[in-house]
Design a protein around this motif. Sequence first.
Motif, PDB file in Angstrom:
ATOM      1  N   GLU A   1       0.828  -1.220   0.000  1.00  0.00           N
ATOM      2  CA  GLU A   1       0.000   0.000   0.000  1.00  0.00           C
ATOM      3  C   GLU A   1       0.857   1.262   0.000  1.00  0.00           C
ATOM      4  O   GLU A   1       0.445   2.302  -0.517  1.00  0.00           O
ATOM      5  CB  GLU A   1      -0.941   0.006   1.214  1.00  0.00           C
ATOM      6  N   ALA A   2       2.078   1.161   0.563  1.00  0.00           N
ATOM      7  CA  ALA A   2       2.992   2.312   0.528  1.00  0.00           C
ATOM      8  C   ALA A   2       3.506   2.534  -0.892  1.00  0.00           C
ATOM      9  O   ALA A   2       3.799   3.666  -1.291  1.00  0.00           O
ATOM     10  CB  ALA A   2       4.165   2.064   1.473  1.00  0.00           C
ATOM     11  N   LEU A   3       3.615   1.441  -1.659  1.00  0.00           N
ATOM     12  CA  LEU A   3       4.068   1.551  -3.056  1.00  0.00           C
ATOM     13  C   LEU A   3       2.903   1.886  -3.999  1.00  0.00           C
ATOM     14  O   LEU A   3       3.067   2.582  -4.991  1.00  0.00           O
ATOM     15  CB  LEU A   3       4.714   0.227  -3.493  1.00  0.00           C
ATOM     16  N   LEU A   4       1.717   1.341  -3.662  1.00  0.00           N
ATOM     17  CA  LEU A   4       0.506   1.574  -4.472  1.00  0.00           C
ATOM     18  C   LEU A   4      -0.584   2.138  -3.561  1.00  0.00           C
ATOM     19  O   LEU A   4      -1.375   1.365  -3.013  1.00  0.00           O
ATOM     20  CB  LEU A   4       0.013   0.251  -5.067  1.00  0.00           C
ATOM     21  N   PRO A   5      -0.614   3.449  -3.319  1.00  0.00           N
ATOM     22  CA  PRO A   5      -1.614   3.989  -2.391  1.00  0.00           C
ATOM     23  C   PRO A   5      -3.033   3.613  -2.806  1.00  0.00           C
ATOM     24  O   PRO A   5      -3.349   3.584  -4.004  1.00  0.00           O
ATOM     25  CB  PRO A   5      -1.396   5.509  -2.486  1.00  0.00           C
ATOM     26  N   PRO A   6      -3.905   3.258  -1.824  1.00  0.00           N
ATOM     27  CA  PRO A   6      -5.287   2.850  -2.152  1.00  0.00           C
ATOM     28  C   PRO A   6      -6.038   3.941  -2.907  1.00  0.00           C
ATOM     29  O   PRO A   6      -5.755   5.139  -2.757  1.00  0.00           O
ATOM     30  CB  PRO A   6      -5.919   2.607  -0.777  1.00  0.00           C
ATOM     31  N   LEU A   7      -6.999   3.518  -3.699  1.00  0.00           N
ATOM     32  CA  LEU A   7      -7.799   4.458  -4.497  1.00  0.00           C
ATOM     33  C   LEU A   7      -8.770   5.223  -3.604  1.00  0.00           C
ATOM     34  O   LEU A   7      -9.177   4.716  -2.557  1.00  0.00           O
ATOM     35  CB  LEU A   7      -8.616   3.673  -5.546  1.00  0.00           C
ATOM     36  N   PRO A   8      -9.175   6.433  -4.037  1.00  0.00           N
ATOM     37  CA  PRO A   8     -10.203   7.150  -3.261  1.00  0.00           C
ATOM     38  C   PRO A   8     -11.519   6.376  -3.304  1.00  0.00           C
ATOM     39  O   PRO A   8     -11.755   5.586  -4.223  1.00  0.00           O
ATOM     40  CB  PRO A   8     -10.309   8.508  -3.972  1.00  0.00           C
TER      41      PRO A   8
ATOM     42  N   GLU B   1     -15.643   1.246 -10.927  1.00  0.00           N
ATOM     43  CA  GLU B   1     -15.427  -0.203 -10.813  1.00  0.00           C
ATOM     44  C   GLU B   1     -14.236  -0.653 -11.653  1.00  0.00           C
ATOM     45  O   GLU B   1     -13.461  -1.523 -11.269  1.00  0.00           O
ATOM     46  CB  GLU B   1     -16.695  -0.964 -11.246  1.00  0.00           C
ATOM     47  N   ALA B   2     -14.123  -0.029 -12.845  1.00  0.00           N
ATOM     48  CA  ALA B   2     -13.012  -0.387 -13.754  1.00  0.00           C
ATOM     49  C   ALA B   2     -11.673  -0.060 -13.105  1.00  0.00           C
ATOM     50  O   ALA B   2     -10.716  -0.850 -13.168  1.00  0.00           O
ATOM     51  CB  ALA B   2     -13.166   0.369 -15.078  1.00  0.00           C
ATOM     52  N   LYS B   3     -11.621   1.115 -12.459  1.00  0.00           N
ATOM     53  CA  LYS B   3     -10.379   1.542 -11.795  1.00  0.00           C
ATOM     54  C   LYS B   3     -10.052   0.593 -10.634  1.00  0.00           C
ATOM     55  O   LYS B   3      -8.897   0.235 -10.389  1.00  0.00           O
ATOM     56  CB  LYS B   3     -10.524   2.979 -11.249  1.00  0.00           C
ATOM     57  N   LYS B   4     -11.138   0.211  -9.909  1.00  0.00           N
ATOM     58  CA  LYS B   4     -10.951  -0.702  -8.786  1.00  0.00           C
ATOM     59  C   LYS B   4     -10.390  -2.040  -9.242  1.00  0.00           C
ATOM     60  O   LYS B   4      -9.513  -2.621  -8.594  1.00  0.00           O
ATOM     61  CB  LYS B   4     -12.279  -0.918  -8.041  1.00  0.00           C
ATOM     62  N   GLU B   5     -10.909  -2.535 -10.354  1.00  0.00           N
ATOM     63  CA  GLU B   5     -10.447  -3.825 -10.901  1.00  0.00           C
ATOM     64  C   GLU B   5      -8.993  -3.731 -11.349  1.00  0.00           C
ATOM     65  O   GLU B   5      -8.183  -4.623 -11.105  1.00  0.00           O
ATOM     66  CB  GLU B   5     -11.363  -4.225 -12.082  1.00  0.00           C
TER      67      GLU B   5
END
Length: 441
Positions: free
Chosen positions: A133-140, A145-149
Amino acid sequence: MKALTPKETVEYLDNYIIGQKDAKRAIAIALRNRYRRMQLDEDMQDEIMPKNILMIGNTGVGKTEIARRLAKMMNLPFIKVEASKYTEVGFVGRDVESMVRDLVLASINLVKAEQRELSRDKIDEYITKRIVEALLPPLPSGASEAKKEEYKNSFKKMEQKYKNGELDHLRIEIELEQSFGELADGVPPEMIKVQESFIKILGSANKKVKKELSVKDAKKALKNEASEKLLDAEAIKEEGLKRAQEGGIIFIDEIDKIAVSSKSQSRQDPSKEGVQRDLLPIVEGSDVNTKYGVIKTNHILFISAGAFALTKPSDLIPELQGRFPLRVELDSLNEDTLYKILTQPKNSLLKQYQALLATEGVELIFDDSAIRAIAKISFLANEKMEDIGARRLHTVLEKVLEDISFSADEHKGEKIVIDEELVHKKLDSVVSDEDISRYIL
């Protein structure tokens, strides 16, 4: 607690310690009696007290090693303390109750390590999630849904790279909980209360700080935090106290140093007898306050040891003598025993040196005649000077292997044979001159 019979216990000890049959038997029986006691009903359990042991023997004959090996084998809380470090209450120095606090701390660390091992998968999962998560910060929260996937797939790929060690070199910024740390072992509970008051004044006990670390270092830094969050601290504390109380072993070395010789007319050190009197209630059974709670010392097994060269066991105060009903005298080490110590134990000294030099690509071989010569010289040195038992073998072997250890890198891929001639060449001149041997051996 493993339910080993006394025979099995002695067999185990034989793998590591040569001889000293009486001492091994005494400890094996004391531990078996603990197991037997736990099978009885509670009323009877309270009545049966451990039979504490007094070991008498020169330094280096295996007193501490017997107790340490047993505690390790049976996964029991164990601490070794030196009686000479303690002072009577009112004098500057450590009070005897601190040994019980040290035991509780050792017990809690033992339980914590076990729980860490049992929860290793959960701890690894927590560390992985924090680092990825430090390398890939969570999405807002409002992401499509597409972005989440897409994020989910990227997360899985990054997770796999992390597990393969491909990300260890990367630097990340991570938020860590900064603890005020614990006070040193053996600090009285009153001091702990003072520390807690300071923490309240200064603010939160655990402040969060941001640090920039490599992924490899972040793994280590997050391990403690993960353990604190995922493990049940209250259950660990409870189990730790219980184990220390029911299965703890306190090994008190150098007990002869607090005995006051009957020949000594001038009692220059009144605190010696005071230490014995302070020790008495703990060995007898009392309640001791620790920062984790109150512990009863009634069923802790106390093993004391001393050379008793200048004093006798009867120079201890009678009440304390009575609390160590089992007396075991350990044999001095003769030439044959020293030879067996070099060759028979599972991780003997010779095997240790062979393993150390194998890391440099050097194969070390000891001729039997060389081993016998090392044993003979060690025995003679013990006779001529102070008898330091098996510890003399360390000194003698270091002297024999000094040149080889120093230039091991030049002998990579070679087979080096230690023969009798080399042993005599390195040691004869040292042994023959008593003044030199006192410094070197």
